[in-house]
Write an enzyme that holds these catalytic residues in place. Structure first.
Site, PDB file in Angstrom:
ATOM      1  N   HIS A   1      -7.995   7.003   0.715  1.00 31.04           N
ATOM      2  CA  HIS A   1      -8.862   5.843   0.997  1.00 31.04           C
ATOM      3  C   HIS A   1      -9.387   5.183  -0.275  1.00 31.04           C
ATOM      4  O   HIS A   1     -10.381   4.461  -0.250  1.00 31.04           O
ATOM      5  CB  HIS A   1     -10.053   6.236   1.892  1.00 31.04           C
ATOM      6  CG  HIS A   1      -9.677   6.727   3.246  1.00 31.04           C
ATOM      7  ND1 HIS A   1     -10.227   7.855   3.810  1.00 31.04           N
ATOM      8  CD2 HIS A   1      -8.796   6.250   4.158  1.00 31.04           C
ATOM      9  CE1 HIS A   1      -9.706   8.056   5.015  1.00 31.04           C
ATOM     10  NE2 HIS A   1      -8.832   7.086   5.252  1.00 31.04           N
TER      11      HIS A   1
ATOM     12  N   ARG B   1      -7.540  15.155  13.435  1.00 27.54           N
ATOM     13  CA  ARG B   1      -7.407  16.179  12.392  1.00 27.54           C
ATOM     14  C   ARG B   1      -8.634  17.067  12.365  1.00 27.54           C
ATOM     15  O   ARG B   1      -9.752  16.607  12.537  1.00 27.54           O
ATOM     16  CB  ARG B   1      -7.217  15.523  11.018  1.00 27.54           C
ATOM     17  CG  ARG B   1      -5.978  14.678  10.886  1.00 27.54           C
ATOM     18  CD  ARG B   1      -5.906  14.043   9.505  1.00 27.54           C
ATOM     19  NE  ARG B   1      -4.948  12.952   9.471  1.00 27.54           N
ATOM     20  CZ  ARG B   1      -5.125  11.819   8.801  1.00 27.54           C
ATOM     21  NH1 ARG B   1      -6.223  11.631   8.091  1.00 27.54           N
ATOM     22  NH2 ARG B   1      -4.204  10.876   8.828  1.00 27.54           N
TER      23      ARG B   1
ATOM     24  N   ARG C   1       0.850  -1.186   0.000  1.00 26.83           N
ATOM     25  CA  ARG C   1       0.000   0.000   0.000  1.00 26.83           C
ATOM     26  C   ARG C   1       0.889   1.241   0.000  1.00 26.83           C
ATOM     27  O   ARG C   1       1.851   1.330   0.770  1.00 26.83           O
ATOM     28  CB  ARG C   1      -0.882   0.021   1.240  1.00 26.83           C
ATOM     29  CG  ARG C   1      -1.722   1.295   1.340  1.00 26.83           C
ATOM     30  CD  ARG C   1      -2.173   1.544   2.761  1.00 26.83           C
ATOM     31  NE  ARG C   1      -2.916   2.793   2.868  1.00 26.83           N
ATOM     32  CZ  ARG C   1      -2.904   3.567   3.941  1.00 26.83           C
ATOM     33  NH1 ARG C   1      -2.178   3.232   4.992  1.00 26.83           N
ATOM     34  NH2 ARG C   1      -3.609   4.685   3.969  1.00 26.83           N
TER      35      ARG C   1
END
Length: 397
Positions: A176, A237, A87
């Site tokens: 994502h 965040r 990934r």
């Protein structure tokens, strides 16, 4: 055992992996190395339901990969590994799909590192370590950003001087993407419609959270931007915020740009609002006990998510389904209820019993029969990476 794919997800101080059979798509061995770079680094394995943990003598990424290699040998699984899939968070505009690793691909990932300085360098470390520990095996990279490369320019451009886009790659990228690809395909099956004929908004909700408009299986708009800071309220965040806050906080608090960036990325979101925790489960429990900070944090989270979902339908022109995935999306019936009840004007009507039932791995529809469908789907990014890798190396998963 059939041929298998070793999936690697490397962070700055961690390494998550899964060994996935390329035929039946089952993961027989999974694990996580944590505290890499520290004296107490360790790695945990789970094999056919049995768990074990051991300290890493060499407490870095190389040591973790070597421990994985030894475990594969002990379990007589090493010969089954035919390829490795990695990934990678950021592929910029260069990578519109997954790719076989070459020297040129590694160089491009390095060039993208300035866009994801906390992620890409760690991924590169994992890639180089895997090449060293598994010489000769084909390896691939699957990018979080590639799914969003189908966004039209009206969705990805910022209203800043075009020279910043041309010369410095300033645009919205989205993240994502691997999760969205998997979940969109699963949703189409649940809806009984060809993926190419669907218009869906998907919310991937975890400590990092985003939502994406998916039309015909392609991403057409999303909430995250140049970096994963933009968009929804997240664990730590801030999400969307006035850009002038940088100069304001620098003046008020005496912080430099790195200090403000750290505050917005690591000390804000649910943690900052609640002054208690970034963990949604803890906040829900605290809210039930009357903790005002937790109540406010969850209220803001749900409102901002509902507002973004509504906005993303503009990119679709209609809404065939709303999808929830990720750790919070799959397990928080409380937040799903809070969001859907703000979206009645889009034709969403919650089925309370179905919503409460969709936790701890239970997926399904959570709206009434006369409602636009809202679905809870358990994402599987590791399987998506394994399938891409098998296709690229010719294993035919």
């Amino acid at each position: 055992m059939n041929s298998s794919i070793l999936v690697i997800n490397c962070g700055s101080s961690s390494l998550k992996f899964a060994l996935i059979d390329s035929q039946n798509h089952q993961a027989c061995l999974t694990g996580l190395a944590e505290k890499l770079g520290l004296a107490d680094a360790y790695i945990s394995f789970k094999f056919n339901g049995a768990k074990d943990t051991l300290a890493l003598q060499e407490g870095n990424h190389s040591g973790a990969m070597h421990a994985i290699l030894e475990k594969l040998q002990q379990l007589s699984l090493l010969d089954s590994v035919k390829a490795i899939g990695h990934r990678v968070v950021h592929g910029g505009e260069v990578f519109k799909e997954s790719a076989l690793i070459t020297d040129e691909v590694i160089a491009e990932i390095e060039r993208c590192a300035k866009l994801a300085p906390l992620h890409n360098p760690a991924h590169l470390l994992g890639i180089r370590t895997a090449i060293e520990q598994f010489p000769g095996l084909p390896q691939t990279v699957v990018f979080d950003t590639s799914f969003h490369q189908t966004m039209p320019r009206k969705a990805y451009l910022y209203a800043v001087p075009m020279s910043l886009y041309r010369e410095h790659n300033v645009r919205r990228y989205g993240f994502h993407g691997t999760s969205y690809r998997y979940v969109a395909a699963e949703a189409a099956k649940m809806l009984g419609k060809p993926l190419e004929e669907t218009a869906m908004v998907c919310a991937h909700l975890g400590n990092g959270a985003s939502a994406t408009a998916i039309l015909g299986g392609k991403g057409v708009d999303t909430t995250m931007g140049l970096t994963p800071l933009e968009g929804l309220v997240m664990g730590t965040r801030s999400g969307d915020i006035d850009g002038n806050i940088f100069s304001y906080l620098a003046s008020e608090l005496g912080l430099d740009i790195n200090g403000v960036t750290d505050l917005l990325n690591k000390k804000s979101g649910l943690l900052g609002l609640s002054e208690l925790s970034n963990d949604c489960r803890e906040l829900e429990e605290a809210a039930q006990n009357g903790h005002q900070g937790a109540i406010v944090a969850l209220e803001v989270f749900a409102y901002r998510l509902a507002k973004h979902i509504a906005a993303l339908t503009v990119a679709l022109g209609r809404l065939d389904a709303l999808l929830f995935t990720g750790g919070i999306g799959e397990n928080s019936s409380f937040l799903r209820e809070a969001v859907i009840k703000q979206l009645g004007f889009l034709g969403l009507k919650l089925d309370d019993d179905a919503n409460r039932a969709c936790i701890r791995g239970n997926a399904g529809r959570i709206t009434t029969a006369d409602s636009v469908p809202a679905l809870v789907i358990n994402t599987d990014e590791e399987l998506m990476i394994a399938q891409d890798t098998a296709r690229l190396v010719g294993l035919g998963a």
